[in-house]
Design a protein around this motif. Structure first.
Motif, mmCIF file in Angstrom:
data_model
loop_
_atom_site.group_PDB
_atom_site.id
_atom_site.type_symbol
_atom_site.label_atom_id
_atom_site.label_comp_id
_atom_site.label_asym_id
_atom_site.label_seq_id
_atom_site.Cartn_x
_atom_site.Cartn_y
_atom_site.Cartn_z
ATOM 1 N N HIS A 189 66.779 -95.383 95.003
ATOM 2 C CA HIS A 189 66.549 -96.724 94.482
ATOM 3 C C HIS A 189 65.400 -97.350 95.245
ATOM 4 C CE1 HIS A 189 71.026 -96.128 93.775
ATOM 5 N NE2 HIS A 189 70.455 -96.036 92.600
ATOM 6 N N PRO A 190 64.581 -98.150 94.566
ATOM 7 C CA PRO A 190 63.432 -98.762 95.252
ATOM 8 C C PRO A 190 63.912 -99.854 96.213
ATOM 9 C CG PRO A 190 63.652 -99.675 93.051
ATOM 10 C CD PRO A 190 64.702 -98.602 93.172
ATOM 11 N N THR A 208 62.494 -102.800 96.328
ATOM 12 C CA THR A 208 62.419 -104.046 95.556
ATOM 13 C C THR A 208 62.187 -103.708 94.092
ATOM 14 O OG1 THR A 208 60.034 -104.185 95.866
ATOM 15 C CG2 THR A 208 61.387 -105.361 97.475
ATOM 16 N N ALA A 209 62.565 -104.638 93.222
ATOM 17 C CA ALA A 209 62.307 -104.457 91.793
ATOM 18 C C ALA A 209 62.136 -105.819 91.147
ATOM 19 C CB ALA A 209 63.467 -103.701 91.139
ATOM 20 N N ASP A 210 61.286 -105.865 90.121
ATOM 21 C CA ASP A 210 61.164 -107.072 89.300
ATOM 22 C C ASP A 210 61.963 -106.853 88.030
ATOM 23 O OD1 ASP A 210 59.469 -108.504 90.985
ATOM 24 O OD2 ASP A 210 57.747 -107.330 90.306
ATOM 25 N N TRP A 211 62.811 -107.835 87.735
ATOM 26 C CA TRP A 211 63.650 -107.761 86.527
ATOM 27 C C TRP A 211 63.171 -108.844 85.577
ATOM 28 C CZ3 TRP A 211 67.423 -111.157 84.460
ATOM 29 C CH2 TRP A 211 68.378 -110.600 83.595
ATOM 30 N N LYS A 232 63.515 -111.473 91.247
ATOM 31 C CA LYS A 232 63.049 -110.525 92.263
ATOM 32 C C LYS A 232 64.296 -109.951 92.924
ATOM 33 C CE LYS A 232 58.451 -111.345 92.871
ATOM 34 N NZ LYS A 232 57.688 -110.189 92.421
ATOM 35 N N ARG A 240 69.056 -111.025 95.290
ATOM 36 C CA ARG A 240 68.186 -111.350 94.142
ATOM 37 C C ARG A 240 67.928 -112.850 94.115
ATOM 38 N NH1 ARG A 240 72.393 -110.702 88.889
ATOM 39 N NH2 ARG A 240 73.731 -112.427 89.519
ATOM 40 N N SER A 258 64.319 -97.141 88.580
ATOM 41 C CA SER A 258 63.343 -98.218 88.825
ATOM 42 C C SER A 258 64.034 -99.564 88.970
ATOM 43 C CB SER A 258 62.326 -98.272 87.690
ATOM 44 O OG SER A 258 62.947 -98.756 86.515
ATOM 45 N N ARG A 259 65.191 -99.713 88.363
ATOM 46 C CA ARG A 259 66.022 -100.920 88.457
ATOM 47 C C ARG A 259 65.352 -102.190 87.977
ATOM 48 N NH1 ARG A 259 70.520 -98.625 89.588
ATOM 49 N NH2 ARG A 259 71.708 -100.513 89.381
ATOM 50 N N GLY A 260 64.397 -102.049 87.063
ATOM 51 C CA GLY A 260 63.893 -103.221 86.347
ATOM 52 C C GLY A 260 64.832 -103.515 85.182
ATOM 53 N N SER A 279 70.191 -102.366 86.709
ATOM 54 C CA SER A 279 69.430 -103.152 87.675
ATOM 55 C C SER A 279 70.333 -103.708 88.773
ATOM 56 C CB SER A 279 68.684 -104.283 86.981
ATOM 57 O OG SER A 279 67.898 -104.990 87.907
#
Lengths: 552, 552
Positions: free
Chosen positions: A170-171, A173-176, A189, A551, B22-24, B520
Motif C-alpha cells: 500500500h502506498p 499516501t493516496a488522493d481519493w 488526502k 485522512r 493505489s487506494r485512490g 481506499s
C-alpha cells in the motif's frame, strides 16, 4: 542516515523480492567456506573470534539482573563458561517497548536498510558464527557453516523481503477523488502507516539456533517491532553474537539498541513463559517441542504465535528401478546431523509384498536391507562419517535410540564412531527398526534423533493411507516418495495436499528431502500439526504489523 | 468452463487489484438506484422479487432438518413468515467438506471467475437485496441500497481481489537450477498449489448482513474453502438470497453447490457455537458483540478467527473556526441509521474551558449546544429525517437510550418521529448527554444506538489521553478530530497510531467519519479490541489458504 543503508542494499533487496516471487534458485550469501570468498584469514580469524568468547563475560549493555551461564555444555567437548547478563523481565520489556516509536518512524525502507546491513555483517562473521553453532549444536563444521551461516542469512533476508514487500503493498499516501455528477468532487488526502504490533519474543531452538531463529527475528524487526531473543539455553552464543551485531547497527543509526535484547536462561530455571505471557508481548516465534508449542498457542492469546513443532516425516516407497539411487539418497538424508533435523524422515512405508524393480519383485526385507547397507557403507570411513553425522546433541536422544531398538526387529544397529579430532564425544550412526503397518502407536509420534522405521504396509495404497493419517494427526514437515508409476505419483500428490505436507518426488541425486532452500522451498506448510506457519509466505509477515490510516 | 468466467471478468478483477494497491477512489458497482443504471423496471421488479419471498418456503436444496423461520420481525412492519431449511450441523459440514476438492482443482483463476460472476448477479439483484436489507435491518431505503448493495458488493470484490493477488504471489510452477561449479547443476521442477483450510463459517450481523458478511464470505471462497453462511436470525433474507445466487453459479460450472450452505437459526435456539466448535471448521468470520466475539476467539482454537466487535468511537474537538461545519457534519454522522453503525462516534471530547473559534472563546456548553441544535435542525422535517434515521433495529436499543439519559445532563432529548409511510414504527432522533471527563466508567463501554456523550475534559491534551485510554482498552473503529492547530493534529495522529485506530481529520463536507470506502479506506485496524482484522488487507486473506509444494 535513515535511507543511506537502504540505498546501499536496495539492489540486493530488490533481487530478494524478485526471487521470492519467481521461486527459482537464488541465494544472497555464499555457502562455501572458501578463502577466495571469505578471505584467506577468515577461518583462523573465525576460530579466534569464537574462542575469545569462552570463559568470559559476554559484553552487552542491556537491562539485566546479575549474570547467568545458560546451559551450554559443548557436545564437541569445548568448555563454554560464558557469563551472559541475566534478564530482568519487566525492565527488559519496558526498555524494548520504549525503543519502538523511533523504530516505527524510520519507516519500511529505513528498517529494511538496517536489517540488510545487519545481515551483511553477520555474513562477514560467518566463520565465528559457524564455530559457535557447531560447538553448541553438535553439527559438523560444514553444516554449521552452511545451515548456521549463509542459509540462515538467506532465510533472514527472505523474511526481510517478504515483510518489506507486504508493507510496500500500500502506498504511504493516496488522493481519493470521488466524482459527484455536476457538483465538485469529494476529495480526501489519505496517509497509511505500517505500525508493528509491539514487542516480539523469538524463542530459539537447540539444534538450529540461527536458521530457525532468523526468519521470525527479521520478520518482526522489519515490520516495526522490538524483539526479545530468548535462545535455547544449550545454544546461546550464536544468537548472542547476532543480537550484539543488531545492537551495534541500531546504535549507529541512532535507534535505542534495547529494541533488541538477549534473554538467557538455564534448563533449570526457564523464563520463556514469563516473557510469553507478558501483556506487552504481541508476537511469539517458537521452534521446539509440540508440548511447549501447543502451550504457547493455548496460553498466549495476547500474541500472534508462530510455531514449528514435532512431526512424523515420511517416505513412501513404491515400484522404482533405481534402488541404489534410493539407498544413496536416503543414506545421506538419515545421516545428516544424526537425523536431528526437523525435516529428517522417520517413517519409511514399504509394501510388505515388496516392490517392482526393473520388472522383478524385490522383497520388503531386501529393500530395507538395501537401505541399511547403503547407510552402513556411507558411514564406513570415520573421517568422512563424522563430517556428516556431527554429534548427538544431548543424552535424551541416546536414550531414545535404545528405546526405539526395543520396538521391533533391528535392521541396522547403531555403532559409535571415534571422532578423529574430538575424543570421547557421542558420535553414533542411525538405527533402523522394522515395524508392521498396524503397529501405528509405535510410529505415530516423533522419536527425535537418528531413528528410522521401515514399516511394512499392505500395499502402496495402504502406505498412502497411513501416511495421511499419521501426518494429519501428528504433523510433518517433509514427505518423500519413490515411484515409477505416474498415477501413484498423482495419488500421493493429492494425498499430500489433503494432509497439508510438502512433497519431494524421486530424489536420487544431490538434493535431499530434508533440505529446504530459501526463496524457493517453503519450509513447513502451516497446514498440519507440525507447524502453524510456513517459512516464508505472506501470512508469516502480514500479522506482524497493522496499517493505520489518517485522512483529511 | 473453468476459465470462461475468469476471462469474462478479468478486466474488472485487474482493475480491482490495481485499485486496492493505489487506494485512490474506485468502485465497481453503481451506488445510485437510478433507472438509467439499473433499468426502468428495476425498482418495481425488486419490490416484487422481495415480496415474492414473504410467507413462503425459501427454496434451497441442501442438507436440512425440517424448517425454521429465523427471527425476522420486520422493523418497518413487514411480516416475513419465511420458512428456511433448518440445518443439520453434521450433515451440512460433511456435505460442504466433500465439495472442497473439486473447488480446489478449479484453481485461483477459476475460483475468482466464479466469485466475480456471483458478484455481477448480486449487483443485478441490488433492488431485491436492498429491500430485504431495509426490511430486516431497519435501514432507510437509500442506505440499504448503497451499503447493502453496491458498497457490499465492492467489499466482496475487494476480498476477491486480495485473495486472488495473494494466491498469485507465487507461480504455479518454477524451475530451480543450482550451479555446482564444474559439475552439472542440480535441477528441480517445483509445483505450488494454494489449498484452502477447509470449511469456513461466516456469522452475519443484524445491522449490515451483506456489507459485513461479504468480505469474509468471498475471501474464504476465492482461497478455496467451503463456507457455511450463518445469518443473524433477525436478518436472514439478504444472505439467503446471496447463498442461492452462489449455489446457482456453482451448479452451472459443475461444482457441488453444497460448497456454500445456509444455516438459519432463531434467537431462542442459536446454533453458532455448534458450527464454530466443529473440528472441521477452520475459519470463522464474525461481526457482533464483544462478548460473543471474544468467546469465539477463546474457544475455537481449531480455526482462524476474524472478528469485528464493539468499540467506543470518539471525536476530539479542539480549536476550530468552522463550528457550523462541525455541527453539520456530525448531525448527519449521528443520525445516519440512528447511530446503529459500528463506525458511529459515541464519545465527543471537548475541553471544559471551551475552544477558540475565530479568535473568540466558545464555551463547552455552547459547542455542545451548537451540535445539538445542528442535529435538531437536520431532523426537523420528518419526511427527510426518516430517510436518514431508518428505524431502531430492536427494543434493547430503546431501553439503552433511556438508560443513557439517566447518566448525566440531557443536552438533547430523543423524540419519536411518525414515519409518513410506515405507521407505528420506532423512529427516534439521537439523544445527547453531557458527562464529565472523570466519569470514565459511564462512557468507556459501547452503548450501541443513537446515543452521544459530550464529555468535558481538562483540555485537548486530556481529551487525547482519555481517547487513548478508552480506545486501547475497549476498542474503536473510528476516531475523528477537529483542530486548526497543526501540532495538535500531529499529536492526535501519533496517539491514534499508538491506540491503533484510523483517524479522520476536520471533516466538514460531504464525507463522514462513519463512512468507509472499499479499495481506499481500511475498515478497522485489527490493532485494538474492536476488531482483530481489517477489511481488507493481506492479513485478512493470507491465513485462509496454505501453499503446498511438490518437487521432483
Amino acid at each position: 542516515m535513515s535511507l543511506e543503508l537502504f540505498e546501499r542494499h536496495q539492489e540486493k533487496l530488490d533481487q530478494a523480492c524478485a526471487a521470492a516471487r519467481s521461486r527459482g534458485y537464488w541465494s544472497a550469501y555464499k555457502e562455501m567456506p572458501s578463502p577466495r570468498v571469505y578471505g584467506e584469514s577468515a577461518q583462523n580469524d573465525g576460530i579466534k573470534a569464537f574462542q575469545s568468547h569462552l570463559g568470559k563475560a559476554f559484553e552487552i549493555d542491556q537491562p539485566h539482573n546479575g549474570t547467568t551461564k545458560g546451559s551450554e555444555d559443548g557436545p564437541f567437548g569445548v568448555t563454554f563458561d560464558i557469563d551472559y547478563p541475566a534478564p530482568d523481565v519487566n525492565a527488559m520489556m519496558t526498555a524494548a517497548k520504549a525503543a519502538i516509536p523511533a523504530w516505527r518512524k524510520l519507516g519500511p525502507k529505513g528498517r529494511a536498510g538496517v536489517c540488510m546491513e545487519v545481515l551483511e555483517r553477520l555474513n562477514a562473521r560467518s566463520f565465528e558464527i559457524a564455530f559457535s553453532v557447531m560447538h553448541t549444536t553438535g553439527q559438523a563444521f560444514m553444516m554449521a557453516f552452511q545451515a548456521g551461516g549463509a542459509h540462515a542469512q538467506d532465510r533472514g533476508l527472505e523474511a526481510v523481503a517478504y515483510g518489506y514487500d507486504e508493507m510496500m503493498r500500500h502506498p504511504e499516501t493516496a488522493d481519493w477523488v470521488k466524482p459527484q455528477g455536476k457538483n465538485d468532487p469529494l476529495e480526501m488526502k489519505k496517509k497509511f502507516t505500517a505500525v508493528g504490533r509491539g514487542v516480539a519474543l523469538m524463542v530459539g531452538c537447540a539444534t538450529f539456533p540461527t536458521w530457525n531463529g532468523y526468519p521470525g527475528l527479521f520478520a518482526s524487526l522489519v515490520t516495526g517491532n522490538a524483539v526479545i531473543v530468548k535462545p535455547h539455553p544449550r545454544a546461546v552464543l550464536p544468537l548472542a553474537i547476532t543480537v550484539r551485531v543488531i545492537r551495534d547497527v541500531l546504535s549507529e543509526v541512532g535507534i535505542d539498541p534495547n529494541l533488541v535484547c538477549l534473554a538467557v536462561d538455564t534448563l533449570e530455571a526457564p523464563i520463556t513463559k514469563e516473557f510469553a505471557t507478558h501483556p506487552d508481548t504481541k508476537i511469539i516465534d517458537f521452534t521446539g517441542s509440540s508440548e511447549f508449542g501447543n502451550w504457547l498457542e493455548d496460553n498466549c492469546k495476547q500474541a500472534q504465535v508462530y510455531t514449528e513443532k514435532a512431526g512424523v516425516n515420511a517416505i513412501i516407497i513404491d515400484d522404482f528401478d533405481d534402488i541404489k539411487g534410493i539407498a544413496r539418497n536416503l543414506s545421506f538424508t538419515f545421516s545428516l546431523y544424526s537425523g536431528q533435523m526437523c525435516t529428517t524422515p522417520q517413517n519409511i512405508f514399504i509394501p510388505k509384498g515388496g516392490i517392482d524393480v526393473n520388472g522383478e519383485n524385490m522383497s520388503f526385507d531386501d529393500v530395507a536391507k538395501a537401505i541399511a547397507t547403503g547407510v552402513e557403507k556411507f558411514l564406513s570411513v570415520p573421517e568422512r562419517a563424522v563430517e556428516v553425522l556431527g554429534t548427538i546433541q544431548n543424552k535424551a536422544i541416546l536414550d531414545r535410540m535404545e528405546q526405539a531398538k526395543g520396538l521391533g526387529e533391528v535392521v541396522l544397529d547403531t555403532t559409535q564412531i571415534d571422532h578423529p579430532m574430538f575424543k570421547g564425544i557421542q558420535c553414533h550412526t542411525p538405527v533402523i527398526v522394522k515395524l508392521n503397518g498396524d503397529e501405528i502407536d509405535k510410529y505415530s509420534e516423533e522419536l527425535f534423533g537418528p531413528i528410522v522405521f521401515v514399516i511394512a504396509t499392505e500395499d502402496t495404497a495402504d502406505s498412502i493411507q497411513k501416511m495421511r493419517k499419521t501426518i494429519s494427526e501428528h504433523g510433518a514437515i517433509t514427505l518423500g516418495m519413490y515411484s515409477k508409476n505416474e498415477d501413484v505419483i498423482a495419488q500421493v500428490e493429492e494425498a499430500a495436499l489433503e494432509a497439508g505436507v510438502n512433497l519431494s518426488i524421486n530424489l536420487t541425486g544431490g538434493v535431499f528431502v530434508n533440505q529446504s532452500a530459501a526463496f524457493s522451498d517453503f519450509h513447513a506448510t502451516g497446514a498440519n500439526p507440525a507447524a502453524n506457519a510456513a517459512l516464508t509466505d505472506g501470512n508469516f509477515v502480514s500479522g506482524r504489523f497493522r496499517v493505520m490510516q489518517s485522512r483529511r
